[in-house]
Design a protein around this motif. Structure first.
Motif, PDB file in Angstrom:
ATOM      1  N   ASN A 158       0.822  -1.208   0.000  1.00 12.82           N
ATOM      2  CA  ASN A 158       0.000   0.000   0.000  1.00 12.82           C
ATOM      3  C   ASN A 158       0.859   1.262   0.000  1.00 12.82           C
ATOM      4  OD1 ASN A 158      -2.380  -1.319  -0.203  1.00 12.82           O
ATOM      5  ND2 ASN A 158      -2.901  -1.210   1.974  1.00 12.82           N
ATOM      6  N   GLU A 159       1.973   1.213   0.723  1.00 18.52           N
ATOM      7  CA  GLU A 159       2.850   2.394   0.728  1.00 18.52           C
ATOM      8  C   GLU A 159       3.405   2.649  -0.665  1.00 18.52           C
ATOM      9  OE1 GLU A 159       5.621   1.436   3.823  1.00 18.52           O
ATOM     10  OE2 GLU A 159       4.072   1.726   5.369  1.00 18.52           O
ATOM     11  N   ALA A 160       3.699   1.570  -1.397  1.00 18.11           N
ATOM     12  CA  ALA A 160       4.303   1.731  -2.730  1.00 18.11           C
ATOM     13  C   ALA A 160       3.261   1.956  -3.832  1.00 18.11           C
ATOM     14  CB  ALA A 160       5.147   0.505  -3.061  1.00 18.11           C
ATOM     15  N   HIS A 161       1.982   1.659  -3.552  1.00 13.72           N
ATOM     16  CA  HIS A 161       0.942   1.759  -4.592  1.00 13.72           C
ATOM     17  C   HIS A 161      -0.273   2.521  -4.078  1.00 13.72           C
ATOM     18  CE1 HIS A 161       3.267  -1.927  -5.503  1.00 13.72           C
ATOM     19  NE2 HIS A 161       3.115  -1.539  -6.756  1.00 13.72           N
ATOM     20  N   PRO A 162      -0.107   3.835  -3.855  1.00 13.93           N
ATOM     21  CA  PRO A 162      -1.222   4.591  -3.258  1.00 13.93           C
ATOM     22  C   PRO A 162      -2.505   4.535  -4.087  1.00 13.93           C
ATOM     23  CG  PRO A 162       0.601   6.045  -3.904  1.00 13.93           C
ATOM     24  CD  PRO A 162       1.092   4.643  -4.092  1.00 13.93           C
ATOM     25  N   ASN A 163      -2.378   4.324  -5.388  1.00 14.96           N
ATOM     26  CA  ASN A 163      -3.600   4.276  -6.224  1.00 14.96           C
ATOM     27  C   ASN A 163      -4.126   2.857  -6.428  1.00 14.96           C
ATOM     28  OD1 ASN A 163      -3.432   7.028  -6.548  1.00 14.96           O
ATOM     29  ND2 ASN A 163      -1.968   6.780  -8.266  1.00 14.96           N
ATOM     30  N   GLN A 164      -3.411   1.892  -5.859  1.00 18.17           N
ATOM     31  CA  GLN A 164      -3.859   0.493  -6.002  1.00 18.17           C
ATOM     32  C   GLN A 164      -3.867  -0.154  -4.617  1.00 18.17           C
ATOM     33  OE1 GLN A 164      -2.155  -1.663  -9.568  1.00 18.17           O
ATOM     34  NE2 GLN A 164      -0.703   0.015  -9.453  1.00 18.17           N
ATOM     35  N   ARG A 165      -4.408   0.578  -3.679  1.00 17.08           N
ATOM     36  CA  ARG A 165      -4.374   0.095  -2.282  1.00 17.08           C
ATOM     37  C   ARG A 165      -5.183  -1.186  -2.124  1.00 17.08           C
ATOM     38  NH1 ARG A 165      -2.528   3.367   1.637  1.00 17.08           N
ATOM     39  NH2 ARG A 165      -3.815   2.332   3.206  1.00 17.08           N
ATOM     40  N   VAL A 166      -4.708  -2.026  -1.242  1.00 21.98           N
ATOM     41  CA  VAL A 166      -5.398  -3.285  -0.967  1.00 21.98           C
ATOM     42  C   VAL A 166      -6.066  -3.190   0.408  1.00 21.98           C
ATOM     43  CG1 VAL A 166      -5.062  -5.749  -0.495  1.00 21.98           C
ATOM     44  CG2 VAL A 166      -3.779  -4.640  -2.336  1.00 21.98           C
ATOM     45  N   THR A 167      -7.347  -3.545   0.460  1.00 30.07           N
ATOM     46  CA  THR A 167      -8.069  -3.572   1.744  1.00 30.07           C
ATOM     47  C   THR A 167      -8.415  -5.024   2.067  1.00 30.07           C
ATOM     48  OG1 THR A 167      -9.043  -1.468   1.168  1.00 30.07           O
ATOM     49  CG2 THR A 167     -10.062  -2.660   2.999  1.00 30.07           C
ATOM     50  N   LEU A 168      -8.070  -5.420   3.271  1.00 27.47           N
ATOM     51  CA  LEU A 168      -8.331  -6.804   3.693  1.00 27.47           C
ATOM     52  C   LEU A 168      -9.795  -6.956   4.099  1.00 27.47           C
ATOM     53  CD1 LEU A 168      -6.380  -9.200   4.096  1.00 27.47           C
ATOM     54  CD2 LEU A 168      -6.122  -8.474   6.466  1.00 27.47           C
ATOM     55  N   ILE A 169     -10.453  -7.993   3.598  1.00 29.06           N
ATOM     56  CA  ILE A 169     -11.809  -8.311   4.081  1.00 29.06           C
ATOM     57  C   ILE A 169     -11.705  -9.662   4.776  1.00 29.06           C
ATOM     58  CG2 ILE A 169     -14.177  -8.877   3.431  1.00 29.06           C
ATOM     59  CD1 ILE A 169     -14.028  -6.996   1.171  1.00 29.06           C
ATOM     60  N   LEU A 170     -12.047  -9.685   6.054  1.00 27.46           N
ATOM     61  CA  LEU A 170     -11.884 -10.925   6.816  1.00 27.46           C
ATOM     62  C   LEU A 170     -13.110 -11.826   6.686  1.00 27.46           C
ATOM     63  CD1 LEU A 170     -10.123  -9.828  10.107  1.00 27.46           C
ATOM     64  CD2 LEU A 170      -9.162 -10.692   7.977  1.00 27.46           C
ATOM     65  N   LEU A 171     -12.864 -13.068   6.370  1.00 25.55           N
ATOM     66  CA  LEU A 171     -13.922 -14.085   6.295  1.00 25.55           C
ATOM     67  C   LEU A 171     -13.857 -14.916   7.581  1.00 25.55           C
ATOM     68  CD1 LEU A 171     -13.234 -15.215   2.616  1.00 25.55           C
ATOM     69  CD2 LEU A 171     -14.995 -13.642   3.403  1.00 25.55           C
ATOM     70  N   PRO A 172     -14.870 -15.757   7.836  1.00 28.50           N
ATOM     71  CA  PRO A 172     -14.827 -16.582   9.056  1.00 28.50           C
ATOM     72  C   PRO A 172     -13.572 -17.467   9.126  1.00 28.50           C
ATOM     73  CG  PRO A 172     -16.992 -16.687   8.032  1.00 28.50           C
ATOM     74  CD  PRO A 172     -16.112 -15.940   7.084  1.00 28.50           C
TER      75      PRO A 172
END
Ligand code: GLC
Length: 428
Positions: A63-77
Motif C-alpha cells: 500500500n505504501e508503494a501503490h497509493p492508487n492500487q491500495r489493498v483492503t483486507l476483508i476478513l472471512l470466518p
C-alpha cells in the motif's frame, strides 16, 4: 535496501510485466488463452481470519508503494465452511465486493465451473519453481485458475519430553501410536491423541488421512467412488476404535484446528494431528504455551508404516466481477514472489510453495520441521477435484460423524456414503 522495500520493488517490476503480458493474451497451461483483464485501481482481498495475520504484514508495504492500487483486507470466518458460505453468497449474486480471493485448494473446480473467477495466464507466475502438487490444485480442465500461495499437509506433533522420559521413539505405525497414546499418556497425566473430528471440513480431512493411511481412497484416479472398501473401513475403524477405547480424546469430536491446538498447548495431550502452522505457535514462549521447547514433529503414522495426509493449502484467485483485475493479478504476483513467501514463512510458519525455501539453510535453522513438512506434502493426496466438492464433503463429514458417535456402524456409513457420492458425481 530493507527486506520489505526489496519485496515491493520486485513487485513493482512484475506489475509492468504482468500488464503487458496479460493484455497480450499469451497461452495458458493447456494452450488455451486467458482473456484480457480489466483495470487498475484499489482492490479488496478476501481471506479467512485464520490466515489474516501475515497477510496484514505484507499488505502494508504494498500500500505504501501503490497509493492508487491500495489493498483492503476483508476478513472471512475462521473455518473453511463459513468462508465458502460467505464467498459463494456474494459471488452467486455477481457482487464485486471481492477482487482477490484466498481460496482453499478444494474450491478450484467449483469456482471455475461457476464462472466466479477468471482463468490466469500461467507464464505470469513462476509455477516451475513451486511444489508441483500445490500447482496441480490450481488447475482445472487444463487451465490455471489461481496461484498457489501456501501448501499444507498434516503431521503428527508429539511431546518430546514425555517420549524421552518413557524411552520411546515417536510412532511410525498406528499400532505404535495407539499403544503409546493408551499406555504412556496416562502415566504422565495426559490424554493420548486429538485430531479435528467435529463435523466440518476438518473431519473430511482427518477421515481422508485415515483411509489413505490404510491404502484406501475416496475416489479412484479415474473418478469412480471407492469409499466403500475394506481399506476405507480399516481407516474409519481406527478412529472409531480409538474413541471407544479412549486413547483418542472425546473432545476431538468438537475440535477444529485452533481448539485442538489449544488443548495441546495447555499441556494436556501427548499427540496432535494438525497442520504445520502449529509448529510456529508452539515455538513461541508465553504464559499460555505450556509445551514450549517440548514439541517434536513426524509424518502421520499409517497402518503399516508412514501414512499420508490430505493435501491442503490456499491459492489466490481473481474475481470475475472485479473491476480492477490487472491490479489484482499484480498483487498476486507480489504475494507469491520469493521474498514475500520467505516473509510469510518467517512470520507464520505456513508451508511456502517455493521449493527452494525448503533447502534454504536460514529457513531450515528457523524451522527444523521443514524437511518433514516437504515430505508430507509430496506424499499427500488431493481431495476430490469435483464441481460438487462442497456437497460431497458435507456428505462425507456427516456420514463419518455418525459412525464416530455410534449412530451408524462403519459398514452402514460407508455404504450410504458410496451411494451419495456416486449420485453427487452423476448430478455434477
Ligand atoms: C486447512 C487447509 C485446508 C483445509 C482446512 C480444513 O486450512 O489448508 O486445505 O480444507 O484446513 O479445515
Amino acid at each position: 535496501m530493507s527486506m520489505r522495500r526489496a519485496i515491493v520493488a520486485a513487485a513493482t517490476a512484475v506489475v509492468v510485466v504482468s500488464l503487458l503480458l496479460t493484455t497480450a493474451c499469451a497461452s495458458s497451461p493447456s494452450g488455451g488463452t486467458a482473456p484480457p483483464v480489466n483495470g487498475i485501481g484499489p482492490v479488496t482481498f478476501a481471506v479467512g481470519s485464520d490466515d489474516a495475520g501475515f497477510f496484514a504484514t505484507l499488505i502494508q508495504p504494498w500500500n505504501e508503494a501503490h497509493p492508487n492500487q491500495r489493498v483492503t483486507l476483508i476478513l472471512l470466518p475462521e473455518a473453511e465452511n463459513g468462508q465458502l458460505a460467505q464467498l459463494s453468497a456474494n459471488l452467486q449474486a455477481g457482487s464485486s465486493l471481492y477482487d482477490v480471493i484466498a481460496m482453499d485448494v478444494i474450491w478450484t473446480a467449483e469456482f471455475a465451473a461457476a464462472g466466479w473467477i477468471i482463468p490466469l495466464e500461467s507464464s505470469l507466475f513462476p509455477l516451475g519453481d513451486f511444489l508441483r502438487p500445490a500447482v496441480d490444485t490450481a488447475v482445472y480442465n487444463g487451465r490455471l485458475w489461481a496461484v498457489p500461495y501456501y501448501s499444507n499437509a498434516e503431521v503428527l506433533y508429539y511431546r518430546k519430553d514425555i517420549l524421552a522420559r518413557a524411552h520411546t521413539l515417536p510412532p511410525v505405525t498406528w499400532a505404535q501410536l495407539a499403544r503409546q497414546a493408551e499406555t504412556v499418556a496416562p502415566r504422565y497425566g495426559l490424554q493420548g491423541y486429538a485430531g479435528q473430528l467435529a463435523p466440518y471440513e476438518g473431519l473430511t480431512v482427518n477421515f481422508a488421512d485415515a483411509i489413505q493411511s490404510a491404502g484406501g481412497s475416496i475416489l479412484s484416479p479415474a473418478g469412480t467412488v471407492t469409499v466403500d472398501s475394506p481399506q476405507a473401513r480399516q481407516g474409519l475403524d481406527f478412529l472409531i476404535d480409538g474413541l471407544r477405547r479412549g486413547w483418542i480424546a472425546k473432545s476431538s469430536l468438537t475440535d477444529e484446528e485452533e481448539s485442538s491446538w489449544g488443548e495441546f498447548e495447555s499441556g494436556r495431550l501427548l499427540f496432535l494431528n494438525n497442520w504445520p502452522f502449529i509448529y510456529s505457535q508452539a515455538s513461541q514462549p508465553g504464559p499460555v504455551n505450556k509445551v514450549y521447547g517440548k514439541v517434536g514433529v513426524v509424518p502421520l503414522p499409517g497402518l503399516d508404516g508412514p501414512g499420508s495426509s490430505s493435501l491442503g493449502g490456499a491459492n489466490l484467485a481473481v474475481s470475475a466481477f472485479s473491476k480492477h483485475q490487472a491490479t489484482a493479478i499484480a498483487f498476486i504476483q507480489y504475494l507469491t514472489s520469493l521474498p514475500a513467501e520467505r516473509e510469510m514463512l518467517t512470520d507464520s510458519g505456513f508451508p511456502p510453495v517455493w521449493t527452494s525455501l525448503y533447502s534454504d539453510p536460514a529457513m531450515d535453522r528457523l524451522f527444523p520441521y521443514l524437511p518433514v513438512v516437504k515430505r508430507a506434502i509430496l506424499a499427500a493426496q488431493p481431495r476430490p477435484s469435483i464441481v460438487g466438492y462442497d456437497q460431497a464433503s458435507l456428505a462425507i463429514s456427516s456420514a463419518v460423524y455418525q459412525a464416530l458417535t455410534g449412530r451408524k456402524s462403519a459398514r452402514e456409513a460407508l455404504g450410504e456414503l458410496q451411494r451419495q457420492l456416486s449420485q453427487i458425481i452423476r448430478d455434477g
